[in-house]
Design an enzyme around this catalytic site. Structure first.
Site, short mmCIF file in Angstrom:
data_model
loop_
_atom_site.label_atom_id
_atom_site.label_comp_id
_atom_site.label_asym_id
_atom_site.label_seq_id
_atom_site.Cartn_x
_atom_site.Cartn_y
_atom_site.Cartn_z
CG ASN A 64 -2.03 1.05 1.07
OD1 ASN A 64 -1.76 2.23 0.96
ND2 ASN A 64 -3.26 0.58 1.07
NE ARG A 65 -0.04 2.66 -5.01
CZ ARG A 65 -0.66 2.80 -6.17
NH1 ARG A 65 0.03 3.08 -7.25
NH2 ARG A 65 -1.96 2.64 -6.27
#
Length: 171
Positions: A44-45
């Site tokens: 997840n960024r």
């Protein structure tokens, strides 16, 4: 035989009385629920994006330091959903939604004025459960592209451009 969905219960908000912005996901995924941390999945960024936009660097290593980074910039973190049924981590699998109470949150934290909805599911759940809040002229709502790795069509540079407009960025 497919696995049956299980009940997912979200986290308490990360917030203090100075917060003006709140970022809302839908419901933490399996990795986040297991770790008891927002955006714990390594792909997840979210944390990389927040660190880049807010402080121009890499995210702090520890979870508490990551939450403090947001709070330094007057950003709270929570979810649109308090609990739901879901198998796996995908938003598309979410069923039996119980939304969080944002009227109560706003009564407790009246400086909140900007809602940043992280992805389509977070936005859809928030909007369906908070029609009266959406009518308020003192609140701003941003529907933003999800930072999830499942949202692969949005490259990191695209996310930076989209999210920059919604956040209180000083630099």
């Amino acid at each position: 035989m497919p696995a049956s969905p299980f009940t997912c219960v979200g986290f308490l908000p990360s917030i203090d009385e100075r917060c003006t912005h709140i970022i809302l996901g839908s419901m933490p995924g399996a990795a986040s629920l297991k770790a008891q941390q927002y955006y714990a999945h390594p792909q997840n960024r979210f944390w990389r994006l927040m660190a880049y936009l807010l402080e121009g660097g890499e995210p702090p290593q520890g979870y508490a330091a990551r939450l403090q980074m947001l709070l330094r910039h007057h950003i709270a973190l929570w979810d649109s959903i308090a609990s739901c049924e879901r198998e796996g981590s995908l938003d598309a699998a979410i069923r039996e939604v119980k939304p969080n109470d944002f009227s109560a949150l706003l009564a407790r934290y009246p400086r909140l004025s900007t809602f940043c909805l992280n992805g389509g599911k977070a936005a859809a759940i928030f909007r369906s459960a908070n029609k009266s809040l959406l009518k308020r002229t003192d609140l701003i709502f941003h529907t933003l592209p999800s930072t999830s790795a499942a949202n692969a069509r949005w490259r990191f540079d695209d996310l930076k451009r989209a999210w920059r407009e919604a956040l209180p960025i000083d630099h």
